[in-house]
Design a protein around this motif. Sequence first.
Motif, PDB file in Angstrom:
ATOM      1  N   HIS A  48     -20.041   2.156   9.931  1.00  0.00           N
ATOM      2  CA  HIS A  48     -21.151   3.435   9.480  1.00  0.00           C
ATOM      3  C   HIS A  48     -22.478   2.914  10.155  1.00  0.00           C
ATOM      4  CE1 HIS A  48     -22.048   0.421   6.274  1.00  0.00           C
ATOM      5  NE2 HIS A  48     -23.167   1.051   6.358  1.00  0.00           N
ATOM      6  N   CYS A  49     -22.688   1.504  10.765  1.00  0.00           N
ATOM      7  CA  CYS A  49     -23.901   1.213  11.261  1.00  0.00           C
ATOM      8  C   CYS A  49     -23.730   1.156  12.612  1.00  0.00           C
ATOM      9  CB  CYS A  49     -24.183  -0.064  10.676  1.00  0.00           C
ATOM     10  SG  CYS A  49     -24.693  -0.151   9.089  1.00  0.00           S
ATOM     11  N   ARG A  50     -22.667   1.606  13.411  1.00  0.00           N
ATOM     12  CA  ARG A  50     -22.578   1.442  14.820  1.00  0.00           C
ATOM     13  C   ARG A  50     -23.290   2.511  15.479  1.00  0.00           C
ATOM     14  NH1 ARG A  50     -16.148  -1.233  15.291  1.00  0.00           N
ATOM     15  NH2 ARG A  50     -16.798  -2.787  14.091  1.00  0.00           N
ATOM     16  N   MET A  51     -24.277   2.413  15.955  1.00  0.00           N
ATOM     17  CA  MET A  51     -25.188   3.492  16.645  1.00  0.00           C
ATOM     18  C   MET A  51     -25.214   3.247  17.999  1.00  0.00           C
ATOM     19  SD  MET A  51     -29.123   3.642  15.607  1.00  0.00           S
ATOM     20  CE  MET A  51     -28.972   3.023  14.076  1.00  0.00           C
ATOM     21  N   GLU A  52     -25.362   4.444  18.649  1.00  0.00           N
ATOM     22  CA  GLU A  52     -25.560   4.364  20.265  1.00  0.00           C
ATOM     23  C   GLU A  52     -27.143   4.474  20.421  1.00  0.00           C
ATOM     24  OE1 GLU A  52     -23.621   7.907  21.436  1.00  0.00           O
ATOM     25  OE2 GLU A  52     -21.652   6.905  21.654  1.00  0.00           O
ATOM     26  N   PHE A  53     -27.678   3.736  21.033  1.00  0.00           N
ATOM     27  CA  PHE A  53     -29.309   3.609  21.282  1.00  0.00           C
ATOM     28  C   PHE A  53     -29.549   4.385  22.343  1.00  0.00           C
ATOM     29  CE2 PHE A  53     -33.253   1.921  22.926  1.00  0.00           C
ATOM     30  CZ  PHE A  53     -33.868   1.744  21.975  1.00  0.00           C
ATOM     31  N   SER A  54     -30.718   5.496  22.075  1.00  0.00           N
ATOM     32  CA  SER A  54     -30.901   6.476  23.169  1.00  0.00           C
ATOM     33  C   SER A  54     -32.565   6.431  23.308  1.00  0.00           C
ATOM     34  CB  SER A  54     -30.649   7.720  22.553  1.00  0.00           C
ATOM     35  OG  SER A  54     -31.300   8.907  23.380  1.00  0.00           O
ATOM     36  N   THR A  55     -33.061   6.884  24.184  1.00  0.00           N
ATOM     37  CA  THR A  55     -34.534   7.060  24.219  1.00  0.00           C
ATOM     38  C   THR A  55     -34.784   8.542  24.646  1.00  0.00           C
ATOM     39  OG1 THR A  55     -34.390   6.640  26.826  1.00  0.00           O
ATOM     40  CG2 THR A  55     -34.810   4.672  25.438  1.00  0.00           C
ATOM     41  N   GLU A  57     -35.764  12.084  22.850  1.00  0.00           N
ATOM     42  CA  GLU A  57     -36.378  12.378  21.650  1.00  0.00           C
ATOM     43  C   GLU A  57     -35.205  13.014  20.651  1.00  0.00           C
ATOM     44  OE1 GLU A  57     -39.759  15.043  20.007  1.00  0.00           O
ATOM     45  OE2 GLU A  57     -40.266  13.907  21.694  1.00  0.00           O
ATOM     46  N   GLU A  58     -34.657  13.768  20.909  1.00  0.00           N
ATOM     47  CA  GLU A  58     -33.735  14.646  19.763  1.00  0.00           C
ATOM     48  C   GLU A  58     -32.605  13.599  19.334  1.00  0.00           C
ATOM     49  OE1 GLU A  58     -31.956  18.097  21.072  1.00  0.00           O
ATOM     50  OE2 GLU A  58     -33.608  19.133  21.272  1.00  0.00           O
ATOM     51  N   GLU A  59     -32.163  12.670  20.293  1.00  0.00           N
ATOM     52  CA  GLU A  59     -31.074  11.699  19.750  1.00  0.00           C
ATOM     53  C   GLU A  59     -31.753  10.828  18.996  1.00  0.00           C
ATOM     54  OE1 GLU A  59     -29.437  10.572  23.568  1.00  0.00           O
ATOM     55  OE2 GLU A  59     -28.018  12.285  23.680  1.00  0.00           O
ATOM     56  N   GLN A  60     -33.124  10.248  19.400  1.00  0.00           N
ATOM     57  CA  GLN A  60     -33.907   9.174  18.739  1.00  0.00           C
ATOM     58  C   GLN A  60     -33.884   9.848  17.267  1.00  0.00           C
ATOM     59  OE1 GLN A  60     -37.194   8.741  21.221  1.00  0.00           O
ATOM     60  NE2 GLN A  60     -36.695   6.544  21.690  1.00  0.00           N
ATOM     61  N   ILE A  77     -31.677  -9.571  13.145  1.00  0.00           N
ATOM     62  CA  ILE A  77     -30.900  -9.350  14.488  1.00  0.00           C
ATOM     63  C   ILE A  77     -29.794  -8.403  14.428  1.00  0.00           C
ATOM     64  CG2 ILE A  77     -29.430 -10.480  16.338  1.00  0.00           C
ATOM     65  CD1 ILE A  77     -30.892 -13.094  15.703  1.00  0.00           C
ATOM     66  N   ARG A  78     -29.955  -7.173  15.235  1.00  0.00           N
ATOM     67  CA  ARG A  78     -29.051  -6.225  14.897  1.00  0.00           C
ATOM     68  C   ARG A  78     -28.774  -5.698  16.159  1.00  0.00           C
ATOM     69  NH1 ARG A  78     -30.878  -3.054   9.529  1.00  0.00           N
ATOM     70  NH2 ARG A  78     -29.893  -4.557   7.821  1.00  0.00           N
ATOM     71  N   PHE A  79     -27.700  -4.823  16.363  1.00  0.00           N
ATOM     72  CA  PHE A  79     -27.023  -4.455  17.506  1.00  0.00           C
ATOM     73  C   PHE A  79     -27.100  -3.002  17.777  1.00  0.00           C
ATOM     74  CE2 PHE A  79     -25.086  -8.366  16.240  1.00  0.00           C
ATOM     75  CZ  PHE A  79     -25.123  -9.202  17.041  1.00  0.00           C
ATOM     76  N   PHE A  80     -27.383  -2.609  18.913  1.00  0.00           N
ATOM     77  CA  PHE A  80     -27.349  -1.193  19.057  1.00  0.00           C
ATOM     78  C   PHE A  80     -26.541  -0.825  20.601  1.00  0.00           C
ATOM     79  CE2 PHE A  80     -31.234  -2.402  17.134  1.00  0.00           C
ATOM     80  CZ  PHE A  80     -31.009  -1.640  15.805  1.00  0.00           C
ATOM     81  N   PHE A  81     -25.755   0.312  20.622  1.00  0.00           N
ATOM     82  CA  PHE A  81     -24.817   0.544  21.497  1.00  0.00           C
ATOM     83  C   PHE A  81     -24.901   1.424  22.640  1.00  0.00           C
ATOM     84  CE2 PHE A  81     -23.175  -1.411  17.597  1.00  0.00           C
ATOM     85  CZ  PHE A  81     -22.493  -2.722  18.221  1.00  0.00           C
ATOM     86  N   GLU A  82     -24.385   1.308  23.773  1.00  0.00           N
ATOM     87  CA  GLU A  82     -24.478   2.196  24.898  1.00  0.00           C
ATOM     88  C   GLU A  82     -23.461   3.482  24.408  1.00  0.00           C
ATOM     89  OE1 GLU A  82     -25.945   1.966  27.669  1.00  0.00           O
ATOM     90  OE2 GLU A  82     -26.036  -0.098  28.333  1.00  0.00           O
ATOM     91  N   LYS A  83     -23.909   4.688  25.096  1.00  0.00           N
ATOM     92  CA  LYS A  83     -23.283   5.876  24.801  1.00  0.00           C
ATOM     93  C   LYS A  83     -21.879   5.810  25.092  1.00  0.00           C
ATOM     94  CE  LYS A  83     -27.495   8.981  25.158  1.00  0.00           C
ATOM     95  NZ  LYS A  83     -28.223   9.987  25.893  1.00  0.00           N
ATOM     96  N   GLY A  84     -20.936   6.388  24.359  1.00  0.00           N
ATOM     97  CA  GLY A  84     -19.403   6.649  24.826  1.00  0.00           C
ATOM     98  C   GLY A  84     -18.618   5.362  24.645  1.00  0.00           C
ATOM     99  N   VAL A  85     -19.199   4.409  23.829  1.00  0.00           N
ATOM    100  CA  VAL A  85     -18.311   3.372  23.687  1.00  0.00           C
ATOM    101  C   VAL A  85     -17.412   3.212  22.499  1.00  0.00           C
ATOM    102  CG1 VAL A  85     -20.085   1.863  24.999  1.00  0.00           C
ATOM    103  CG2 VAL A  85     -20.235   2.096  22.503  1.00  0.00           C
ATOM    104  N   GLY A 130     -29.349   1.016  29.542  1.00  0.00           N
ATOM    105  CA  GLY A 130     -28.631   2.029  30.004  1.00  0.00           C
ATOM    106  C   GLY A 130     -29.631   2.956  30.839  1.00  0.00           C
ATOM    107  N   GLU A 131     -30.068   4.031  30.915  1.00  0.00           N
ATOM    108  CA  GLU A 131     -30.838   4.910  31.515  1.00  0.00           C
ATOM    109  C   GLU A 131     -31.964   4.732  30.523  1.00  0.00           C
ATOM    110  OE1 GLU A 131     -32.307   9.420  32.295  1.00  0.00           O
ATOM    111  OE2 GLU A 131     -30.172   8.894  31.769  1.00  0.00           O
ATOM    112  N   VAL A 132     -33.352   4.394  30.780  1.00  0.00           N
ATOM    113  CA  VAL A 132     -34.340   4.483  29.824  1.00  0.00           C
ATOM    114  C   VAL A 132     -35.603   5.623  30.268  1.00  0.00           C
ATOM    115  CG1 VAL A 132     -36.318   3.241  28.595  1.00  0.00           C
ATOM    116  CG2 VAL A 132     -34.193   2.136  29.008  1.00  0.00           C
TER     117      VAL A 132
END
Length: 270
Positions: A48-55, A57-60, A77-85, A130-132
């Motif tokens: 439930h904590c596996r979150m895709e990181f985004s820059t 606005e709506e996704e943030q 220390i926490r982990f944020f993930f790429e989209k589509g993984v 990833g793209e920022v």
Amino acid sequence: MACLSPSQLQKFQEDGFLVLEGFLSADECEAMQRRIDEIVAKMDVPLHCRMEFSTQEEEQLRAQGSTDYFLSSGDKIRFFFEKGVFDKQGNFLVPPEKSINKIGHALHALDPVFRCVTHSHKVQQPHFGGEVAPHQDASFLYTEPLGRVLGLWIALEDAMLENGCLWFIPGSHTGGVSRRMVRTPAGSVPGTSFLGSEPIRDNSLFVPTPVLRGALVLIHGEVVHKSEQNLSDRSRQAYTFHLMEAAGTIWSPDNWLQPTPELPFPPLYT
């Protein structure tokens, strides 16, 4: 690097960013990469904590802004993930070590390898006040007065056009902050909101800033910058953290990131 030369300081003041090649050695970069490999190998993030990181606005607001996993990460220390993984159940679709977008936000303070770099004599600069998607760091790290936050972005691998180097709009640090990400009142959903909006910017204003492994890029808190999606078969690892001038500076109480009793903002030098 006790301080910048007059010409370097002038260029930073004019452009809002500055590249310092050869800041770290290849051995120092490799040590940090090995440490990341060790941290990721021990990674255990609940489904439930596996979150895709985004820059974006709506996704943030939908992801980072609505979960305690992100909002309470300032002293962890926490982990944020790429989209589509992940699949729909949150299981990895790619090897976990290939899934990471960002590790934050207290790596600089809690991990000995990264703490050593952050507090290295190379970083301590008492003479340098990833793209920022395109953004300004001060949108997320707001101070009064403005101009008191400095980003340090260190390339652990070559960062070229094809694998997502930084792009800047030179001189864009002089126009103030267009939007801010702030915490909403306790109990609100989402837990953050934006004040203002990011203007549409002419892509022709951005200039690429490719750098070699070990380079340091100094980033003014208000300069507009971005990175494009990495479309190559090479990774582009980087270590970034921010410094704030303490004297006479107020850290906004509605910034999403706040110091805690367990992990106050430590002084870099005294």
